[in-house]
Every structure is written in C-alpha cells, then in structure tokens.
Design an enzyme around this catalytic site. Structure first.
Site, PDB file in Angstrom:
ATOM      1  N   ASP A 177      44.651  39.576  45.294  1.00 15.88           N
ATOM      2  CA  ASP A 177      45.841  38.727  45.287  1.00 15.88           C
ATOM      3  C   ASP A 177      46.554  38.806  43.947  1.00 15.88           C
ATOM      4  OD1 ASP A 177      47.559  36.198  45.863  1.00 15.88           O
ATOM      5  OD2 ASP A 177      46.335  36.421  47.665  1.00 15.88           O
ATOM      6  N   HIS A 217      49.125  31.920  43.694  1.00 13.85           N
ATOM      7  CA  HIS A 217      49.052  32.277  45.111  1.00 13.85           C
ATOM      8  C   HIS A 217      47.615  32.551  45.536  1.00 13.85           C
ATOM      9  CE1 HIS A 217      49.649  35.138  48.602  1.00 13.85           C
ATOM     10  NE2 HIS A 217      50.413  34.125  48.974  1.00 13.85           N
ATOM     11  N   SER A 395      50.128  34.298  54.564  1.00 14.71           N
ATOM     12  CA  SER A 395      49.238  34.342  53.402  1.00 14.71           C
ATOM     13  C   SER A 395      48.055  33.404  53.574  1.00 14.71           C
ATOM     14  CB  SER A 395      49.999  33.940  52.137  1.00 14.71           C
ATOM     15  OG  SER A 395      50.846  34.968  51.703  1.00 14.71           O
TER      16      SER A 395
END
Length: 534
Positions: A177, A217, A395
C-alpha cells in the site's frame, strides 16, 4: 529566424535528453544451478514449506538476477537502476532514450520496453474516496463484540469461522500500500503489536525500513483485517500476522510503482507469506504516453499483473481491489485486478447492492471480473489516530475479504491456494450466474465449512433427477434448515424455498421441461448443481 532556431534547439534537447522509464529484460541466469542447489539462498524455510505443501517445484523464476548483469547496467552511462524483478528477470531503469537504447548492444540483454508506449507501455491509483464519520452502533446477535464492523463480517457469514476460532492465526498476510502511519501507536492496532503480529515491513519507495509513515491509506486498509477495538471494530483476521510494504508513491503516478509492487511481492514470497492484499490499481500515469489502455487489461500485458500471476504460481493467494472507476468513462478494472488468478474484489453497500463507484468487467479478453464482492461502502475502519469511522472504496472491500481468506485457510491448512480460491468462488451467491458487475457474487464463508464435513458433502443427494414433479434435497444430518434456489439457464431466479430435514421437498411441477441450476445453502453445507425437468 533566430527565435525559430532557438525553439527547434529547445525541442530537440527535450526529446533527446528527457529521462525515460524502461524495463530491460535479460536472456538468462547463468548462476541458476548454484541457487537451485541451495534453495535457502533464495527463500526462507517458511516459503520452502509453502512450496512443498502445495507440490510447487523450484524453477528458474525463483533464481535471482545475475549480479554481473546488474553491475554492468548500473555502470552504464546515464543509467539509474530503480527496481529489479527476479521473477521477470528484468530491471526498471531510467535514463535518456539514447542511453537506454545503447544497452541493447549488450550480449545478455533480451529486450528493452519503454514505459512510454510512443517510444516502443500502464494507471491510476484506486482513489480510496475516504470519508470518515461516526456511525450508530450496529446491534448484532453474535458472540464477538464487532460493534459497527459487524455488517461487513456478517455479510460474508464470517462470524461462523470466528466462532469456531478461525481468526487467521498462523497465516501471514502481506499488505502492499501507500503507508502505515499510526499502526505502531493507535489503540486499534495494540492487539497486533502486543502479540508481535506485525512481523516487519519496508518502504520500497524511499528505500528504508521506516514503514510506519507515508499516506494513511494503508493504515485504514490494515484496520479492516487486523484492527481490534471491542464494540467498535473487529477486523476479519485479528489473529493473522502481517508484513507491511510501501510500494505506492502518493505524490505522483509513475510506472516505477508497478515495479516496486512486484519487488515487494517477491520479498513477500521469500518470507513465506500466504496472502498478498493490495488496494492499489494502475491504469493512468502522469506522463503522456505511459498510461494503460483497456486493451492492456488482459492479465498478461502489464508488469504488475504478470508479477501477480507469478506470485499465485508460487502458492500465494493474491487479492486486489477492482478499482473505483465505475462512474467514469473508462469503468473497467485496472491492473493487477485484471490478472487471471487474482481474486478481484468489487464493492457493495450494507444491503448488498453494488456500489456505483465499483469498477466493472470484463477483462479485455472477456473474462469475468470482478471475481467477488464485499462491503466497500461505509466500511468501518480506524485512522492513524485510532478514530473509528467509515470509508468508501474497493480499497476496503478487498482487505475485508482477504482477512476472511486467512481464516478460511486456517480452517483448511492442507488446501492449496488454487483450492481455496475455488472454494470461495463456489460459495458465492451468483456462482452459477456470474456477471461483470458482481462477478460470482458475495462469498459465504460460513458455508465453506461444509467442505470440511466430507461425510455430509459426499452423501448429499438430489433426487429424483431428472424429475417430473418433486425434488428432494437430502444430507445425512439430523436437523438442518436450508435455502434452495432454482435458476434458469439464463440466470433468472425462478424458485426460492426454505427446506428442512422434516420437509426436504421442492415442487418443480410448474417448470417447463429442460435444464435448470440450483444452489443449496445450509449452515454446514453449500452445494450447486443441475436439475433436469422432464
């Protein structure tokens, strides 16, 4: 006239001396036998054990790139080596077009592929569309204190695995990520830290070991699997172990990110991970000429998708977000979601309706994509400060599902990655009628435990078949309650009925003669098959 000449010189200079990205591929690996004779120089004992358990032999793909080749490229005029891949026997390099082309004269060079397709080939990171907000506590009737995260687990019937103590223990997940700030300090990750379940990581973008940095994220993604805050958030695999790899540069979109992803996947393989989950997708890049097109989404063109396929061939399950481009002019899944063996995950909301942003299929070569769906609208997550809220995007549907896969594989430790993947697809609610919005549908992880009871599965029967009026569904279990659905060959749901062991009958008298499909779902068994109406 002087001004025109000056403009020409400027243009010529820009063309001749601009820095380009390229992959340089080598013809062979001269030192291969030395490594094949000494596997521990390539892979950890856990990685070798995974290969042995799945009867996957070592081969040339596992062998590192020839060091002498790398050294010669590094010493070449004006060339920078940015990443390497032993799987693809290639280096990601940067330099002027002239200097890169000059490398073709080296005897060990097989080919050179420029990222800029106009010179001879790739994306847009899936926008996480983060929206953190508080939500009302979800009332549940399960033993785990899931709090608000209950729906995303119950939708997959994952609580059945958790209640049987399959919570990912003994399985290792690599998360690729953009960053993981707060994972070492925020309370929802304290359970992972206290039990040494963060095994390590690396920042491939900045080439250092500080992976608790970057964009948050990755922190949000990890929380859907490993997060734990009672009555607020329970991840789908709270007892799995994790490696955290930063491969995404959040400040720009460049082809190097695909190469860093493959490099991280190779590292994950060498460390013996079981599952790679990635909430990154590539379609568009910042520089003109480098972006992918839909025709590249065939599972075998992009560097990252080729790497993902090799990861699967090494016995790893790769899970990828479908992407958040469903409302755009180019709504199809990106790379590596287009790869054949990757489990590509789209998004639904809490009521199981496809999220409008979720990217669709098919792949360019007309395969079903996405593969399955999970909750990606209003997914409960933790941010880097430990705040519990919700976020939207494939995601998050991706890691929600990846965590459940770890639990399933814990329940079936002798299964291969291919077998686990197939079990997931077969448990999904649209398995007999897949489409390019939902794929095979929403998996039922509770139903997969039916595979464990071979006595039940092997003695399951549907009779008479062919049938004229009545069909009976029987399993050797004293008490069961099951849902049976009959579909036409066009995928239309024609009959739906709850049956029990006391009343296992279903009428097909009103059906026209022909072929039909059925699904049978009980707590202990999921089966699909065909019925012929006479």
């Amino acid at each position: 006239m002087k001004k025109c000449f000056a403009f020409f010189l400027l243009f010529f200079s820009a063309v001749m001396f601009s820095q380009e990205d390229a992959w340089i591929y080598f013809k062979d690996k001269p030192s291969a036998q030395q490594f094949l004779d000494n596997p521990s120089q390539m892979l950890s004992s856990r990685a070798l054990e995974r290969r042995t358990n799945q009867s996957i032999a070592l081969d040339l793909t596992d062998v590192p790139i020839e060091k002498n080749y790398v050294d010669q490229i590094k010493s070449a005029t004006g060339i920078s080596v940015l990443a390497r891949s032993k799987w693809l026997n290639a280096l990601h390099i940067k330099g002027t077009q002239t200097n890169i082309i000059a490398l073709q004269s080296l005897s060990f060079v097989d080919k050179i592929v420029f990222a800029n397709k106009t010179l001879n080939t790739t994306s847009k990171k899936a926008n996480p569309n983060k929206v953190l907000k508080t939500v009302n506590k979800l009332e549940t009737a399960i033993d785990y204190s899931y709090g608000n995260s209950g729906n995303q687990i119950q939708m997959l019937n994952g609580q059945v695995l958790h209640q049987k103590d399959y919570t990912g223990s003994g399985k290792i997940i690599a998360v690729l990520d953009a960053g993981f700030p707060g994972v070492n300090t925020a309370q929802p990750f304290a359970n992972l830290q206290a039990n040494n379940r963060i095994l390590g990581g690396y920042d491939f973008v900045n080439r250092n070991t500080n992976f608790y940095t970057g964009d948050d994220h990755g922190t949000l993604v990890l929380s859907t699997m490993g997060g734990y805050k009672e009555n607020a958030l329970v991840g789908t695999a709270p007892d799995a172990s994790y490696y955290l790899f930063i491969t995404e540069d959040d400040t720009s979109e460049n082809p190097i990110e695909e190469s860093l992803w493959v490099e991280a996947a190779e590292k994950a393989d060498s460390l013996g991970v079981d599952i790679i989950t990635t909430s990154l997708g590539y379609f568009e890049f910042d520089k003109a000429g480098e972006s992918h097109t839909y025709s590249d989404m065939n599972g075998s063109t992009t560097f990252i998708s080729r790497g993902a396929e090799i990861a699967f061939s090494r016995g790893i399950i790769v899970v990828a977000s479908a992407g958040n481009e469903g409302r755009t002019a180019e709504p199809h899944v990106g790379a590596p979601a287009d790869a054949i063996s990757v489990i590509t995950v789209g998004s639904v909301d809490s009521s199981k309706t496809k999220s409008s942003f979720s990217s669709i299929g098919p792949s360019y070569d007309n395969r079903i994509k996405p593969d399955v769906m999970a909750q990606g609208s209003g997914t409960v997550v933790s941010d880097e400060l430990g705040n519990i809220g919700t976020s939207n995007g494939t995601s998050f549907s991706c890691p929600v599902l990846a965590g459940m896969i770890a639990c399933l594989w814990q329940a079936f430790p002798t299964k291969t990655n291919k077998e686990i993947r197939q079990m997931i697809l077969e448990s999904s609610d649209r398995y007999t009628t897949p489409d390019n919005n939902y794929g095979y549908g929403i998996p039922n992880f509770g139903a997969t435990l039916g595979f464990e009871n071979f006595a039940i599965a092997s003695n399951f029967s549907v009779f008479p078949n062919p049938a004229k009026t009545i069909v009976s569904f029987m399993i050797p279990q004293s008490d069961y309650d099951a849902s049976v659905v009959i579909y036409s060959v066009l995928g239309q749901r024609i009959i739906e009925k709850q049956i029990t062991n006391q009343n296992p009958f279903l009428s097909v008298e009103n059906l026209n003669s022909g072929l039909y499909f059925y699904t049978f779902d009980s707590e202990s068994l999921h089966k699909t098959g065909k019925i012929i109406k006479q």
